[in-house]
Design an enzyme around this catalytic site. Structure first.
Site, PDB file in Angstrom:
ATOM      1  N   HIS A   1      46.052  17.275 -33.207  1.00  0.00           N
ATOM      2  CA  HIS A   1      46.510  17.380 -31.821  1.00  0.00           C
ATOM      3  C   HIS A   1      48.010  17.552 -31.813  1.00  0.00           C
ATOM      4  CE1 HIS A   1      47.015  13.077 -32.599  1.00  0.00           C
ATOM      5  NE2 HIS A   1      47.692  12.931 -31.469  1.00  0.00           N
TER       6      HIS A   1
ATOM      7  N   HIS B   1      50.706  15.967 -30.584  1.00  0.00           N
ATOM      8  CA  HIS B   1      51.758  14.943 -30.549  1.00  0.00           C
ATOM      9  C   HIS B   1      52.741  15.114 -31.713  1.00  0.00           C
ATOM     10  CE1 HIS B   1      49.433  11.921 -27.785  1.00  0.00           C
ATOM     11  NE2 HIS B   1      50.078  12.858 -27.108  1.00  0.00           N
TER      12      HIS B   1
ATOM     13  N   ASP C   1      54.390  13.151 -33.597  1.00  0.00           N
ATOM     14  CA  ASP C   1      54.236  12.357 -34.822  1.00  0.00           C
ATOM     15  C   ASP C   1      53.072  12.887 -35.686  1.00  0.00           C
ATOM     16  OD1 ASP C   1      52.515  11.240 -32.754  1.00  0.00           O
ATOM     17  OD2 ASP C   1      52.126   9.550 -34.093  1.00  0.00           O
ATOM     18  N   HIS C   2      52.449  13.977 -35.257  1.00  0.00           N
ATOM     19  CA  HIS C   2      51.397  14.641 -36.040  1.00  0.00           C
ATOM     20  C   HIS C   2      51.765  16.074 -36.422  1.00  0.00           C
ATOM     21  CE1 HIS C   2      48.244  11.518 -35.218  1.00  0.00           C
ATOM     22  NE2 HIS C   2      49.188  11.200 -34.356  1.00  0.00           N
TER      23      HIS C   2
ATOM     24  N   HIS D   1      42.289  11.223 -26.007  1.00  0.00           N
ATOM     25  CA  HIS D   1      43.689  10.860 -26.308  1.00  0.00           C
ATOM     26  C   HIS D   1      44.599  11.984 -25.817  1.00  0.00           C
ATOM     27  CE1 HIS D   1      47.034   9.216 -28.611  1.00  0.00           C
ATOM     28  NE2 HIS D   1      47.165  10.358 -29.254  1.00  0.00           N
TER      29      HIS D   1
ATOM     30  N   ASP E   1      44.020  10.626 -33.835  1.00  0.00           N
ATOM     31  CA  ASP E   1      44.195   9.482 -32.935  1.00  0.00           C
ATOM     32  C   ASP E   1      43.022   9.359 -31.965  1.00  0.00           C
ATOM     33  OD1 ASP E   1      46.635   9.164 -34.130  1.00  0.00           O
ATOM     34  OD2 ASP E   1      47.830   9.693 -32.375  1.00  0.00           O
TER      35      ASP E   1
ATOM     36  N   HIS F   1      46.669   6.225 -37.959  1.00  0.00           N
ATOM     37  CA  HIS F   1      47.594   5.090 -37.791  1.00  0.00           C
ATOM     38  C   HIS F   1      47.011   3.812 -38.393  1.00  0.00           C
ATOM     39  CE1 HIS F   1      50.629   6.779 -34.975  1.00  0.00           C
ATOM     40  NE2 HIS F   1      49.627   7.512 -34.516  1.00  0.00           N
TER      41      HIS F   1
HETATM   42 ZN   LIG Z   1      48.637  11.045 -30.715  1.00  0.00          ZN
END
Ligand SMILES: [Zn+2]
Length: 239
Positions: free
Chosen positions: A54, A56, A58-59, A110, A129, A167
């Site tokens: 996805h 985001h 942090d990905h 999410h 996530d 995570h």
């Molecule tokens: Zn995420």
């Protein structure tokens, strides 16, 4: 297929997937390029593919630097928020690394673009996530109905399927799970296991479908309404 965690930021795991026969290495959700390049170099692996679940940051934050450093091909959801994406993925898309063939399913909730990457023969799924050990992602974009359906879909995979989450949230999730199902002995036992692992600084992943069916309250919810109530409660839960 060798699967190795690369810790990043405070609690992310970036997964390295290495296929020895072909020498290919894929990286799942590289939020940061530097730790991935360091680990690949340490192992003598060359990154050939990037897979995003996805959008985001942090990905996906390491996509551009990794692609520049290695020439890796970037596969990810079909929207313009995936940096440097080459191959758009959606429901039914195929992923390949060496002889291993994966398939893509859409698991919104999410985010709306969230994908899971499933290697059926290997009994492996990268779930980003969407699902966490004993928990699930927050609902930033999707509805409780969407997320509940996504979690059900993931846990309808064969029981022994290993789930690689993005995570290390397991201890906080375990505390909430114990709070919501105090009589569930599997949850109580797992809370102790997870606490012991984290006391030693050890990773609690991957998990698997059977374990989540037994100990994940969000998966165990009997309908989307119950799921929604749990998700709201977790959002304000202080362990
Ligand atoms: Zn995420």
């Amino acid at each position: 297929m060798d699967i190795i965690p690369v810790p990043a930021f405070t609690d992310n795991y970036i997964w390295l997937v290495h296929d020895q026969p072909s020498g290919e290495t894929a990286v799942v959700d590289p939020g940061d390029a530097q730790p991935v390049l360091a680990e690949a170099e340490r192992r003598g692996w060359t990154i050939t593919q990037i897979w995003n679940t996805h959008w985001h940051p942090d990905h996906t934050g390491g996509n551009v630097a990794l692609k520049q450093a290695t020439g890796a091909r970037v596969s990810g959801p079909e929207n313009d928020r995936i940096p440097a994406r080459d191959v758009p993925l959606s429901e039914g898309s195929e992923l390949r690394i060496g002889e291993h063939v994966g398939r893509v399913i859409e698991v919104p909730g999410h985010t709306l673009d969230h994908l899971a990457l499933i290697f059926d023969e290997e009994r492996v799924a990268f779930v980003g996530d969407a699902l966490f050990a004993m928990g699930c992602g927050r609902l930033f974009e999707g509805t409780p109905e969407q997320m509940y359906a996504s979690l059900q879909r993931l846990t309808e995979l064969p029981a022994e399927t290993r789930l690689y989450c993005a995570h290390e949230y397991t201890l906080a999730n375990a505390r909430f799970a114990h709070h919501s199902e105090p009589q569930n002995e599997a949850i109580t036992a797992r809370l102790e296991q997870v606490r012991a692992l984290r006391d030693e600084g050890k990773i609690t992943l991957p998990t698997d479908v059977a374990i989540e069916r037994g100990t994940n309250p969000f998966v165990r919810a009997s309908n989307a309404q119950e799921f929604a109530r749990l998700r709201r409660e977790k959002d304000s839960f202080r362990s």
